[in-house]
Write a protein that holds these residues in place. Structure first.
Motif, PDB file in Angstrom:
ATOM      1  N   PRO A  87       0.813  -1.233   0.000  1.00 28.89           N
ATOM      2  CA  PRO A  87       0.000   0.000   0.000  1.00 28.89           C
ATOM      3  C   PRO A  87       0.842   1.276   0.000  1.00 28.89           C
ATOM      4  CG  PRO A  87      -0.855  -1.562   1.598  1.00 28.89           C
ATOM      5  CD  PRO A  87       0.461  -2.094   1.138  1.00 28.89           C
ATOM      6  N   VAL A  88       1.957   1.261   0.752  1.00 25.61           N
ATOM      7  CA  VAL A  88       2.819   2.448   0.784  1.00 25.61           C
ATOM      8  C   VAL A  88       3.428   2.697  -0.589  1.00 25.61           C
ATOM      9  CG1 VAL A  88       4.952   3.409   1.732  1.00 25.61           C
ATOM     10  CG2 VAL A  88       3.316   2.281   3.239  1.00 25.61           C
ATOM     11  N   ALA A  89       3.855   1.641  -1.280  1.00 27.50           N
ATOM     12  CA  ALA A  89       4.420   1.793  -2.625  1.00 27.50           C
ATOM     13  C   ALA A  89       3.380   2.348  -3.586  1.00 27.50           C
ATOM     14  CB  ALA A  89       4.949   0.453  -3.121  1.00 27.50           C
ATOM     15  N   LEU A  90       2.151   1.862  -3.488  1.00 28.74           N
ATOM     16  CA  LEU A  90       1.080   2.374  -4.344  1.00 28.74           C
ATOM     17  C   LEU A  90       0.803   3.845  -4.047  1.00 28.74           C
ATOM     18  CD1 LEU A  90      -1.372  -0.672  -4.204  1.00 28.74           C
ATOM     19  CD2 LEU A  90      -0.088   0.110  -6.200  1.00 28.74           C
ATOM     20  N   ARG A 101       7.519  12.138  -0.962  1.00 22.06           N
ATOM     21  CA  ARG A 101       8.967  11.892  -0.959  1.00 22.06           C
ATOM     22  C   ARG A 101       9.475  11.723   0.468  1.00 22.06           C
ATOM     23  NH1 ARG A 101      12.583  15.667  -4.680  1.00 22.06           N
ATOM     24  NH2 ARG A 101      11.221  14.586  -6.169  1.00 22.06           N
ATOM     25  N   ILE A 102       8.894  12.481   1.389  1.00 18.76           N
ATOM     26  CA  ILE A 102       9.277  12.350   2.794  1.00 18.76           C
ATOM     27  C   ILE A 102       8.850  10.985   3.332  1.00 18.76           C
ATOM     28  CG2 ILE A 102       8.926  13.279   5.112  1.00 18.76           C
ATOM     29  CD1 ILE A 102       8.557  16.014   3.875  1.00 18.76           C
ATOM     30  N   VAL A 103       7.643  10.562   2.949  1.00 14.55           N
ATOM     31  CA  VAL A 103       7.161   9.231   3.362  1.00 14.55           C
ATOM     32  C   VAL A 103       8.113   8.152   2.852  1.00 14.55           C
ATOM     33  CG1 VAL A 103       5.301   7.552   3.091  1.00 14.55           C
ATOM     34  CG2 VAL A 103       4.759   9.965   3.486  1.00 14.55           C
ATOM     35  N   ASN A 104       8.520   8.274   1.601  1.00  9.88           N
ATOM     36  CA  ASN A 104       9.442   7.309   1.012  1.00  9.88           C
ATOM     37  C   ASN A 104      10.756   7.275   1.794  1.00  9.88           C
ATOM     38  OD1 ASN A 104      10.496   5.454  -0.849  1.00  9.88           O
ATOM     39  ND2 ASN A 104      11.311   7.076  -2.134  1.00  9.88           N
ATOM     40  N   THR A 105      11.268   8.444   2.159  1.00 10.78           N
ATOM     41  CA  THR A 105      12.527   8.527   2.901  1.00 10.78           C
ATOM     42  C   THR A 105      12.398   7.892   4.282  1.00 10.78           C
ATOM     43  OG1 THR A 105      13.083  10.592   1.760  1.00 10.78           O
ATOM     44  CG2 THR A 105      14.263  10.106   3.809  1.00 10.78           C
ATOM     45  N   ILE A 106      11.269   8.129   4.942  1.00 13.53           N
ATOM     46  CA  ILE A 106      11.064   7.570   6.286  1.00 13.53           C
ATOM     47  C   ILE A 106      11.051   6.048   6.244  1.00 13.53           C
ATOM     48  CG2 ILE A 106       9.395   7.337   8.163  1.00 13.53           C
ATOM     49  CD1 ILE A 106       8.589  10.246   7.640  1.00 13.53           C
ATOM     50  N   PHE A 107      10.335   5.487   5.274  1.00 17.59           N
ATOM     51  CA  PHE A 107      10.232   4.026   5.205  1.00 17.59           C
ATOM     52  C   PHE A 107      11.531   3.372   4.757  1.00 17.59           C
ATOM     53  CE2 PHE A 107       5.685   4.689   5.522  1.00 17.59           C
ATOM     54  CZ  PHE A 107       5.250   3.542   6.166  1.00 17.59           C
ATOM     55  N   LEU A 108      12.368   4.110   4.031  1.00 15.62           N
ATOM     56  CA  LEU A 108      13.647   3.547   3.583  1.00 15.62           C
ATOM     57  C   LEU A 108      14.787   3.840   4.552  1.00 15.62           C
ATOM     58  CD1 LEU A 108      13.543   4.327  -0.246  1.00 15.62           C
ATOM     59  CD2 LEU A 108      12.975   2.196   0.919  1.00 15.62           C
ATOM     60  N   VAL A 147      10.747  -3.998   5.918  1.00 11.93           N
ATOM     61  CA  VAL A 147       9.800  -3.236   5.090  1.00 11.93           C
ATOM     62  C   VAL A 147      10.494  -2.552   3.913  1.00 11.93           C
ATOM     63  CG1 VAL A 147       8.373  -1.150   5.061  1.00 11.93           C
ATOM     64  CG2 VAL A 147       7.938  -2.907   6.750  1.00 11.93           C
ATOM     65  N   PRO A 148      11.680  -1.928   4.104  1.00  9.84           N
ATOM     66  CA  PRO A 148      12.317  -1.256   2.961  1.00  9.84           C
ATOM     67  C   PRO A 148      12.586  -2.166   1.775  1.00  9.84           C
ATOM     68  CG  PRO A 148      13.353  -0.584   5.012  1.00  9.84           C
ATOM     69  CD  PRO A 148      12.431  -1.713   5.352  1.00  9.84           C
ATOM     70  N   TYR A 149      12.865  -3.449   2.021  1.00  8.65           N
ATOM     71  CA  TYR A 149      13.152  -4.362   0.913  1.00  8.65           C
ATOM     72  C   TYR A 149      11.893  -4.642   0.098  1.00  8.65           C
ATOM     73  CZ  TYR A 149      17.576  -5.014   3.280  1.00  8.65           C
ATOM     74  OH  TYR A 149      18.812  -4.781   3.855  1.00  8.65           O
TER      75      TYR A 149
END
Length: 269
Positions: A87-90, A101-108, A147-149
């Motif tokens: 869901p986060v990727a979608l 972009r901030i969400v992406n950075t937090i999860f990675l 999760v990041p993988y």
């Protein structure tokens, strides 16, 4: 027809590839070979052939319990990571809201932060909430680092995704739920499987994070091996390590049979 320089270049390229494969495979071959030695210490080449170290390993229920715990953590954390990561990727690839972009950075972020730092922080956090050194604490920590993988591999699959396929399904009367499971999921499946495989491996081999929340009765197999080799180094360590190699080989074979390694690799290009 190839010129002499092209032949030499091709030969050197093939030789380099085989040298790389040998470099990666040789340590695994040595570990497997040592696990059958008759000596009381690690030696290569092995002396004789015996299954004694496997028998000793399988007779120790504490190791079997640790393997069961590691397997439970690996599969549970991977399943939860899939439910979070997809869901986060979608949302990252399709949402027009600011801050994705901030969400992406937090999860990675767990890919950048040292795992030992995450483990120490988790211990403090779990202690404040009263569930430190428990299965829940271990599971939360493993979910955070895997999760990041899932997210990265699914994002790679979605980057080349043709949205018109979903639009066509919706135009034909399919619901959003049906469209996801019948159109979207099959297309991103290779990337999702690749991410899940990475997640399983990362969870299975983790020591740095797990060691902060283990107890004598709650100890994943990597932590148990880490503690064991501090006081004794014998071929039983090789036998346990070899057993994990056998499991990895079976996992790769099953991946190739049911998904296809070529499709998984292609999804990440």
């Amino acid at each position: 027809m190839m010129t002499l320089s092209e032949r030499i270049g091709r030969f050197l390229l093939v030789a380099l590839v085989w040298a790389g494969l040998a470099f990666l495979a040789l340590p695994l071959i040595i570990i497997v070979a040592i696990s059958f030695t008759e000596t009381e210490y690690l030696t290569f080449p092995p002396v004789g052939f015996t299954l004694r170290w496997y028998e000793r390993f399988l007779a120790d229920t504490s190791y079997l319990d640790s393997i069961g715990l590691s397997a439970s953590l690996a599969f549970a954390s991977t399943a939860i990571a899939v439910l979070i990561g997809v869901p986060v990727a979608l949302a990252i690839t399709r949402s027009s809201l600011p801050g994705m972009r901030i969400v992406n950075t937090i999860f990675l972020a767990p890919l950048i932060l040292p795992t030992i730092v995450i483990g120490a922080a988790l211990l403090q956090y779990a202690s404040m909430l009263g569930f430190a050194r428990s299965y829940t604490a271990l599971l939360v920590g493993h979910v955070v680092i895997v999760v990041p993988y899932i997210l990265r591999t699914v994002l790679a699959s979605l980057a080349r995704f043709d949205r018109t396929l979903e639009e066509a399904a919706l135009d034909l009367g399919a619901s959003g739920f049906s469209t996801f499971f019948l159109v979207t999921l099959p297309i991103i499946k290779p990337g999702l499987v690749a991410g899940a495989l990475f997640a399983l491996i990362i969870s299975w081999i983790n020591v740095e994070l797990s060691i902060f929340n283990t107890t004598a009765a709650l100890m994943p197999i990597p932590v148990k091996l880490f503690n064991y080799v501090q006081y004794a180094i014998d071929p039983m360590v090789a036998a346990i390590s070899a057993a994990t190699i056998y499991v990895a080989i079976v996992a790769v074979v099953l991946l190739d049979v049911f998904v296809g390694i070529d499709r998984v690799a292609a999804s990440q290009k």
